[in-house]
Design a protein around this motif. Structure first.
Motif, PDB file in Angstrom:
ATOM      1  N   THR A 259      51.762  53.354   1.283  1.00  0.00           N
ATOM      2  CA  THR A 259      50.823  52.544   0.520  1.00  0.00           C
ATOM      3  C   THR A 259      50.019  51.643   1.463  1.00  0.00           C
ATOM      4  O   THR A 259      50.490  51.259   2.537  1.00  0.00           O
ATOM      5  CB  THR A 259      51.549  51.655  -0.511  1.00  0.00           C
ATOM      6  OG1 THR A 259      52.479  50.812   0.178  1.00  0.00           O
ATOM      7  CG2 THR A 259      52.310  52.505  -1.510  1.00  0.00           C
ATOM      8  N   GLY A 260      48.809  51.321   1.065  1.00  0.00           N
ATOM      9  CA  GLY A 260      47.956  50.451   1.859  1.00  0.00           C
ATOM     10  C   GLY A 260      47.181  49.497   0.975  1.00  0.00           C
ATOM     11  O   GLY A 260      47.004  49.730  -0.222  1.00  0.00           O
ATOM     12  N   ALA A 261      46.731  48.397   1.566  1.00  0.00           N
ATOM     13  CA  ALA A 261      45.898  47.427   0.852  1.00  0.00           C
ATOM     14  C   ALA A 261      44.933  46.807   1.851  1.00  0.00           C
ATOM     15  O   ALA A 261      45.296  46.560   3.001  1.00  0.00           O
ATOM     16  CB  ALA A 261      46.764  46.351   0.202  1.00  0.00           C
ATOM     17  N   TRP A 262      43.691  46.573   1.430  1.00  0.00           N
ATOM     18  CA  TRP A 262      42.714  45.964   2.326  1.00  0.00           C
ATOM     19  C   TRP A 262      41.618  45.301   1.496  1.00  0.00           C
ATOM     20  O   TRP A 262      41.552  45.459   0.275  1.00  0.00           O
ATOM     21  CB  TRP A 262      42.121  47.008   3.272  1.00  0.00           C
ATOM     22  CG  TRP A 262      41.246  48.038   2.628  1.00  0.00           C
ATOM     23  CD1 TRP A 262      39.885  48.018   2.526  1.00  0.00           C
ATOM     24  CD2 TRP A 262      41.670  49.235   1.972  1.00  0.00           C
ATOM     25  NE1 TRP A 262      39.436  49.140   1.854  1.00  0.00           N
ATOM     26  CE2 TRP A 262      40.505  49.903   1.510  1.00  0.00           C
ATOM     27  CE3 TRP A 262      42.918  49.825   1.735  1.00  0.00           C
ATOM     28  CZ2 TRP A 262      40.554  51.102   0.822  1.00  0.00           C
ATOM     29  CZ3 TRP A 262      42.976  51.025   1.056  1.00  0.00           C
ATOM     30  CH2 TRP A 262      41.803  51.654   0.606  1.00  0.00           C
ATOM     31  N   LYS A 263      40.786  44.529   2.189  1.00  0.00           N
ATOM     32  CA  LYS A 263      39.670  43.853   1.536  1.00  0.00           C
ATOM     33  C   LYS A 263      38.373  44.237   2.224  1.00  0.00           C
ATOM     34  O   LYS A 263      38.335  44.435   3.429  1.00  0.00           O
ATOM     35  CB  LYS A 263      39.856  42.342   1.570  1.00  0.00           C
ATOM     36  CG  LYS A 263      40.968  41.836   0.659  1.00  0.00           C
ATOM     37  CD  LYS A 263      40.996  40.322   0.608  1.00  0.00           C
ATOM     38  CE  LYS A 263      42.061  39.843  -0.371  1.00  0.00           C
ATOM     39  NZ  LYS A 263      42.094  38.355  -0.456  1.00  0.00           N
ATOM     40  N   ARG A 264      37.327  44.364   1.411  1.00  0.00           N
ATOM     41  CA  ARG A 264      36.006  44.675   1.941  1.00  0.00           C
ATOM     42  C   ARG A 264      34.979  43.890   1.139  1.00  0.00           C
ATOM     43  O   ARG A 264      34.933  44.006  -0.083  1.00  0.00           O
ATOM     44  CB  ARG A 264      35.730  46.179   1.841  1.00  0.00           C
ATOM     45  CG  ARG A 264      34.414  46.614   2.479  1.00  0.00           C
ATOM     46  CD  ARG A 264      34.170  48.099   2.268  1.00  0.00           C
ATOM     47  NE  ARG A 264      35.284  48.876   2.809  1.00  0.00           N
ATOM     48  CZ  ARG A 264      35.794  49.952   2.210  1.00  0.00           C
ATOM     49  NH1 ARG A 264      35.304  50.348   1.047  1.00  0.00           N
ATOM     50  NH2 ARG A 264      36.776  50.607   2.769  1.00  0.00           N
ATOM     51  N   GLY A 266      35.002  40.869   0.312  1.00  0.00           N
ATOM     52  CA  GLY A 266      35.677  40.013  -0.652  1.00  0.00           C
ATOM     53  C   GLY A 266      36.362  40.737  -1.791  1.00  0.00           C
ATOM     54  O   GLY A 266      36.935  40.106  -2.684  1.00  0.00           O
ATOM     55  N   LYS A 267      36.336  42.069  -1.779  1.00  0.00           N
ATOM     56  CA  LYS A 267      36.928  42.864  -2.849  1.00  0.00           C
ATOM     57  C   LYS A 267      38.205  43.541  -2.361  1.00  0.00           C
ATOM     58  O   LYS A 267      38.246  44.031  -1.233  1.00  0.00           O
ATOM     59  CB  LYS A 267      35.932  43.918  -3.321  1.00  0.00           C
ATOM     60  CG  LYS A 267      36.259  44.566  -4.654  1.00  0.00           C
ATOM     61  CD  LYS A 267      35.118  45.452  -5.105  1.00  0.00           C
ATOM     62  CE  LYS A 267      35.376  46.029  -6.494  1.00  0.00           C
ATOM     63  NZ  LYS A 267      34.255  46.887  -6.958  1.00  0.00           N
ATOM     64  N   SER A 268      39.232  43.557  -3.185  1.00  0.00           N
ATOM     65  CA  SER A 268      40.531  44.134  -2.811  1.00  0.00           C
ATOM     66  C   SER A 268      40.604  45.603  -3.193  1.00  0.00           C
ATOM     67  O   SER A 268      40.117  46.013  -4.250  1.00  0.00           O
ATOM     68  CB  SER A 268      41.667  43.372  -3.512  1.00  0.00           C
ATOM     69  OG  SER A 268      41.714  42.028  -3.069  1.00  0.00           O
ATOM     70  N   PHE A 269      41.248  46.394  -2.312  1.00  0.00           N
ATOM     71  CA  PHE A 269      41.454  47.824  -2.546  1.00  0.00           C
ATOM     72  C   PHE A 269      42.908  48.165  -2.260  1.00  0.00           C
ATOM     73  O   PHE A 269      43.563  47.523  -1.438  1.00  0.00           O
ATOM     74  CB  PHE A 269      40.547  48.663  -1.631  1.00  0.00           C
ATOM     75  CG  PHE A 269      39.074  48.494  -1.901  1.00  0.00           C
ATOM     76  CD1 PHE A 269      38.398  49.383  -2.722  1.00  0.00           C
ATOM     77  CD2 PHE A 269      38.379  47.440  -1.336  1.00  0.00           C
ATOM     78  CE1 PHE A 269      37.038  49.221  -2.971  1.00  0.00           C
ATOM     79  CE2 PHE A 269      37.023  47.276  -1.580  1.00  0.00           C
ATOM     80  CZ  PHE A 269      36.357  48.164  -2.402  1.00  0.00           C
ATOM     81  N   TRP A 270      43.391  49.220  -2.927  1.00  0.00           N
ATOM     82  CA  TRP A 270      44.751  49.701  -2.721  1.00  0.00           C
ATOM     83  C   TRP A 270      44.732  51.220  -2.564  1.00  0.00           C
ATOM     84  O   TRP A 270      43.848  51.896  -3.115  1.00  0.00           O
ATOM     85  CB  TRP A 270      45.644  49.341  -3.920  1.00  0.00           C
ATOM     86  CG  TRP A 270      45.798  47.876  -4.117  1.00  0.00           C
ATOM     87  CD1 TRP A 270      46.788  47.060  -3.616  1.00  0.00           C
ATOM     88  CD2 TRP A 270      44.940  47.023  -4.885  1.00  0.00           C
ATOM     89  NE1 TRP A 270      46.579  45.759  -4.018  1.00  0.00           N
ATOM     90  CE2 TRP A 270      45.455  45.702  -4.794  1.00  0.00           C
ATOM     91  CE3 TRP A 270      43.764  47.236  -5.628  1.00  0.00           C
ATOM     92  CZ2 TRP A 270      44.856  44.620  -5.427  1.00  0.00           C
ATOM     93  CZ3 TRP A 270      43.151  46.156  -6.248  1.00  0.00           C
ATOM     94  CH2 TRP A 270      43.698  44.867  -6.154  1.00  0.00           C
ATOM     95  N   SER A 271      45.683  51.736  -1.820  1.00  0.00           N
ATOM     96  CA  SER A 271      45.756  53.188  -1.643  1.00  0.00           C
ATOM     97  C   SER A 271      47.209  53.644  -1.677  1.00  0.00           C
ATOM     98  O   SER A 271      48.123  52.896  -1.303  1.00  0.00           O
ATOM     99  CB  SER A 271      45.128  53.611  -0.311  1.00  0.00           C
ATOM    100  OG  SER A 271      45.920  53.154   0.778  1.00  0.00           O
ATOM    101  N   ILE A 272      47.406  54.843  -2.156  1.00  0.00           N
ATOM    102  CA  ILE A 272      48.704  55.529  -2.096  1.00  0.00           C
ATOM    103  C   ILE A 272      48.457  56.916  -1.530  1.00  0.00           C
ATOM    104  O   ILE A 272      47.562  57.629  -2.005  1.00  0.00           O
ATOM    105  CB  ILE A 272      49.366  55.642  -3.488  1.00  0.00           C
ATOM    106  CG1 ILE A 272      49.658  54.260  -4.070  1.00  0.00           C
ATOM    107  CG2 ILE A 272      50.653  56.454  -3.398  1.00  0.00           C
ATOM    108  CD1 ILE A 272      50.249  54.294  -5.468  1.00  0.00           C
ATOM    109  N   SER A 273      49.197  57.283  -0.497  1.00  0.00           N
ATOM    110  CA  SER A 273      49.073  58.605   0.108  1.00  0.00           C
ATOM    111  C   SER A 273      50.402  59.329   0.010  1.00  0.00           C
ATOM    112  O   SER A 273      51.460  58.698   0.023  1.00  0.00           O
ATOM    113  CB  SER A 273      48.655  58.481   1.582  1.00  0.00           C
ATOM    114  OG  SER A 273      47.435  57.772   1.703  1.00  0.00           O
TER     115      SER A 273
END
Length: 351
Positions: A259-264, A266-273
């Protein structure tokens, strides 16, 4: 001069007895289409690989360029871990080694930092002074056992406290095979279903089980640790995965989840691989990304027949995903191997 291997190993380390000039040794079960010839890996190639399983005496089964090969390293690689290394075929037997720049950097570090640095570099993690200091201090306080380095690196990469309890849980979790993990998951599911049928809250049951002192509790705690997102700027697919059965029954496949999480802006994003592999379907992987409102899904299958099966059924998957409280923006099915999104390997330490 002997090749410098991952973590400082010297000399050849991939399957003794391989004659010079032949194709690289393969292990049964590696993907291969009928009538195709797997390419020979050229000397000096920088390869992205996946650790499939740990073998005896410090050897590992790894997948490189679509081939399953036996390799050896003197640091604890983990099943499911991605790595990047130089393929050194200059001798009679090829060896996975660090790049010249990384090997030179290790040589400039104090002797006490080299093993810690190798644990970071083999995962493609940035090598900076804060990471080294944190891992060095924690490792020294725990007795400096080699088996503790891999858990420490995984904890640091996720921003999780480097405690003895967390290290002990992960060190045990990493020893589990897929059958053992599937068995523990079955015990967890069976108890939750049984107690929930009597009216108990499933979340309360899970919390109680996680707080216990048996193998199920240790497994759930390890799973929770490895399900935490990586630090910003670190590709989560380079890290050790959490194990999750894909299906319920005999012959269940095990999906390796990161799993991952980041901001771009000012907006938050999440990922599952995820990645999994079966005898009939071959390697299959995918990435799911969301900003909390929208959803994007990409699936990849290495074998043509699996790709065609997924492509023909993508409308069914689209319907399933449409039931989620997220707007599906795209669903892509592609053929090929899923490649980790490897960022630059930040050799940004001042020596």
């Amino acid at each position: 001069m002997a090749a410098q291997g991952i973590g400082g190993i010297s000399g050849p380390s991939v399957r003794p007895g391989h004659p010079e000039g032949q194709t690289q040794p393969r292990v049964d079960g590696s993907p291969r289409q009928p009538g195709t010839q797997l390419p020979r890996i050229a000397d000096g190639t920088v390869v992205n690989g996946l650790v499939l399983e740990a073998r005896e005496e410090g050897s590992y089964l790894v997948r490189v360029a679509g081939q399953a090969l036996l390799a050896r390293a003197n640091l604890p690689l983990l099943p499911g871990q991605h790595f990047r290394a130089v393929w050194d075929a200059s001798g009679d037997i090829p060896v996975l080694r660090l790049s010249d720049a990384e090997a030179a950097l290790l040589g400039k570090l104090p002797a006490g930092d080299r093993e810690v640095a190798s644990a970071l570099l083999s995962r493609g993690l940035p090598l900076d002074s804060r990471a080294l200091a944190s891992l060095r201090s924690a490792w020294s306080g725990m007795g400096g056992q080699p088996s503790q380095l891999a858990p420490l690196a995984e904890l640091w990469a996720r921003g999780i406290p480097l405690t003895g309890g967390n290290v002990q849980v992960l060190a045990w979790y990493f020893t589990l095979g897929e059958n053992e993990a599937a068995s523990l998951w079955k015990k967890v599911r069976d108890e939750i279903r049984s107690r929930a049928a009597r009216g108990e809250n499933p979340l309360a049951i899970l919390k109680e089980m996680t707080g216990g002192d048996d193998e199920r509790a240790a497994f759930l705690r390890g799973h929770a640790l490895l399900s935490r997102p990586s630090r910003e700027g670190i590709d989560p697919s380079l890290l050790a995965p959490a194990l999750l059965p894909a299906g319920d029954g005999e012959g269940t496949l095990t999906a390796r989840i990161t799993t991952g999480a980041w901001k771009r802006q000012g907006k938050s994003f999440w990922s599952i691989s995820f990645e999994m592999e079966g005898n009939r379907i071959g390697p299959v992987g995918g990435d799911v990304e969301s900003d909390g409102k929208n959803l994007g899904v990409t699936l990849k299958a290495e074998r043509s027949e699996t790709f065609e099966a997924l492509r023909m059924r993508r409308h069914l998957l689209r319907q399933e995903l449409g039931s989620l409280p997220l707007a599906l923006q795209h669903l892509a099915v592609a053929r090929g191997r899923r490649v980790p999104r490897i960022p630059g390997r930040g050799l940004d330490i001042t020596v």
